[in-house]
Design a protein around this motif. Structure first.
Motif, PDB file in Angstrom:
ATOM      1  N   ALA A  29     -13.482   4.079  -4.241  1.00 36.35           N
ATOM      2  CA  ALA A  29     -13.692   2.850  -5.004  1.00 36.35           C
ATOM      3  C   ALA A  29     -12.889   2.866  -6.298  1.00 36.35           C
ATOM      4  N   ARG A  30     -12.890   3.988  -6.980  1.00 38.11           N
ATOM      5  CA  ARG A  30     -12.146   4.092  -8.242  1.00 38.11           C
ATOM      6  C   ARG A  30     -10.663   3.842  -8.021  1.00 38.11           C
ATOM      7  N   GLU A  31     -10.125   4.386  -6.941  1.00 30.63           N
ATOM      8  CA  GLU A  31      -8.715   4.178  -6.612  1.00 30.63           C
ATOM      9  C   GLU A  31      -8.454   2.733  -6.208  1.00 30.63           C
ATOM     10  N   ALA A  32      -9.397   2.137  -5.465  1.00 30.17           N
ATOM     11  CA  ALA A  32      -9.234   0.748  -5.030  1.00 30.17           C
ATOM     12  C   ALA A  32      -9.198  -0.202  -6.216  1.00 30.17           C
ATOM     13  N   ALA A  34      -8.350   0.568  -9.358  1.00 32.35           N
ATOM     14  CA  ALA A  34      -7.147   0.830 -10.147  1.00 32.35           C
ATOM     15  C   ALA A  34      -5.901   0.272  -9.485  1.00 32.35           C
ATOM     16  N   GLY A  35      -5.865   0.287  -8.169  1.00 32.63           N
ATOM     17  CA  GLY A  35      -4.656  -0.119  -7.462  1.00 32.63           C
ATOM     18  C   GLY A  35      -4.667  -1.521  -6.913  1.00 32.63           C
ATOM     19  N   SER A  36      -5.701  -2.293  -7.210  1.00 27.80           N
ATOM     20  CA  SER A  36      -5.816  -3.612  -6.582  1.00 27.80           C
ATOM     21  C   SER A  36      -4.787  -4.607  -7.114  1.00 27.80           C
ATOM     22  N   GLY A  37      -4.474  -4.505  -8.393  1.00 32.06           N
ATOM     23  CA  GLY A  37      -3.573  -5.476  -8.998  1.00 32.06           C
ATOM     24  C   GLY A  37      -4.219  -6.835  -9.232  1.00 32.06           C
ATOM     25  N   LEU A  38      -5.509  -6.968  -8.938  1.00 36.53           N
ATOM     26  CA  LEU A  38      -6.207  -8.232  -9.116  1.00 36.53           C
ATOM     27  C   LEU A  38      -6.674  -8.394 -10.559  1.00 36.53           C
ATOM     28  N   TRP A  46     -15.003  -8.287 -16.106  1.00 32.41           N
ATOM     29  CA  TRP A  46     -15.644  -8.258 -14.784  1.00 32.41           C
ATOM     30  C   TRP A  46     -14.591  -8.269 -13.689  1.00 32.41           C
ATOM     31  N   PHE A  47     -14.645  -7.233 -12.845  1.00 32.44           N
ATOM     32  CA  PHE A  47     -13.802  -7.161 -11.659  1.00 32.44           C
ATOM     33  C   PHE A  47     -14.654  -7.574 -10.471  1.00 32.44           C
ATOM     34  N   VAL A  48     -14.300  -8.673  -9.812  1.00 26.83           N
ATOM     35  CA  VAL A  48     -15.131  -9.213  -8.739  1.00 26.83           C
ATOM     36  C   VAL A  48     -15.094  -8.310  -7.508  1.00 26.83           C
ATOM     37  N   GLY A  49     -13.914  -7.888  -7.095  1.00 28.00           N
ATOM     38  CA  GLY A  49     -13.766  -6.866  -6.065  1.00 28.00           C
ATOM     39  C   GLY A  49     -14.248  -7.216  -4.675  1.00 28.00           C
ATOM     40  N   LEU A  50     -14.100  -8.467  -4.232  1.00 29.38           N
ATOM     41  CA  LEU A  50     -14.533  -8.839  -2.891  1.00 29.38           C
ATOM     42  C   LEU A  50     -13.744  -8.069  -1.830  1.00 29.38           C
ATOM     43  N   ASP A  51     -14.465  -7.523  -0.850  1.00 25.28           N
ATOM     44  CA  ASP A  51     -13.841  -6.796   0.278  1.00 25.28           C
ATOM     45  C   ASP A  51     -12.904  -5.684  -0.200  1.00 25.28           C
TER      46      ASP A  51
END
Length: 251
Positions: A29-32, A34-38, A46-51
């Motif tokens: 999750a931590r990597e996801a 950091a690397g999402s670019g969203l 707030w990072f929504v982080g859907l899917d």
């Protein structure tokens, strides 16, 4: 897909299997995140982080099986979990949020019912995502006042009754039935009659919410702390086949 949440509309459970799953999910999750670019919403808080979590359809994370028995839920296919992350300063007003919406987030914890989406230019509320239940699993260390989950106990009973009444005379496709006024009136009743309860969590715990429960997120308190990148919770909301299933009393 019953959640067994009883009269309160929510329950918290803990166990070694839940802890093992959270430990396996946390570095991924931590990597996801950091690397999402969203972009982060609410002024970068707030990072929504859907899917965003790449779990398997059985919920497995690496060698850690999903703890179905400990959470007390019937196994169903799971979507990639949402990774909801809040950090210091939440909430700030972002460019995407009106003044009134921001005040509601500050004063009412952005209280809402999952599954109701704003549709069209007038943002009318319709049931477009009929979830069976909501399951949250904290993934990292945080203090109890680091923007915890908030629930209105018993609100699922108020909302369920009001929504079933709103759909009683529904003609046409249920997913296109406008329930904006019924929803807002019932939520107002919830604020007046149901106790607001903060529900902080830590890795090794899980919280199950009834699909009709009003809930939100409290502001980040002064002096609160969470392990970087912020308080992280993985959320699952598997869908039911029909809106009619979503309206049922049990759950």
């Amino acid at each position: 897909m019953l959640g067994g949440t009883g009269a309160r509309g929510w329950r918290r459970v803990a166990g070694s299997g839940i802890a093992a799953w959270a430990a396996a999910a946390w570095p991924v999750a931590r990597e996801a995140v950091a690397g999402s670019g969203l972009p982060w919403r609410c002024g970068g808080t707030w990072f929504v982080g859907l899917d965003a979590l790449p779990n398997g359809p059985d919920g497995r994370m690496g060698e850690a099986e999903f703890p179905w028995q400990e959470v007390g839920l019937e196994p169903v296919p799971l979507h990639p979990a949402q990774l909801s992350v809040t950090r210091e300063g939440y909430p700030r007003q972002g460019e995407e949020e009106s003044e009134s919406a921001f005040r509601f987030r500050q004063l009412r914890d952005a209280a809402h019912l999952d599954g109701l989406l704003p549709v069209g230019p007038e943002r009318r509320r319709m049931v477009r995502e009929p979830h069976g239940w909501i399951l949250g699993l904290p993934l990292n260390a945080a203090t109890a006042d680091a923007a915890p989950l908030v629930v209105w106990e018993g609100s699922h009973l108020v909302m369920g009754e009001a929504l079933r009444a709103a759909f009683y005379r529904c003609k046409g496709a249920p997913e296109d039935h406008d329930i904006t006024e019924a929803y807002q009136a019932a939520r107002k009743q919830v604020f007046e009659t149901c106790p607001r309860v903060e529900v902080p969590g830590r890795p090794g715990e899980a919280v199950i919410l009834h699909r009709h429960l009003i809930h939100g997120v409290a502001p980040w308190a002064e002096g609160a702390w969470a392990e970087a990148p912020g308080r992280v919770v993985a959320y699952f909301r598997p869908l039911l086949p029909r809106v009619a299933d979503w309206l049922r009393e049990e759950g």
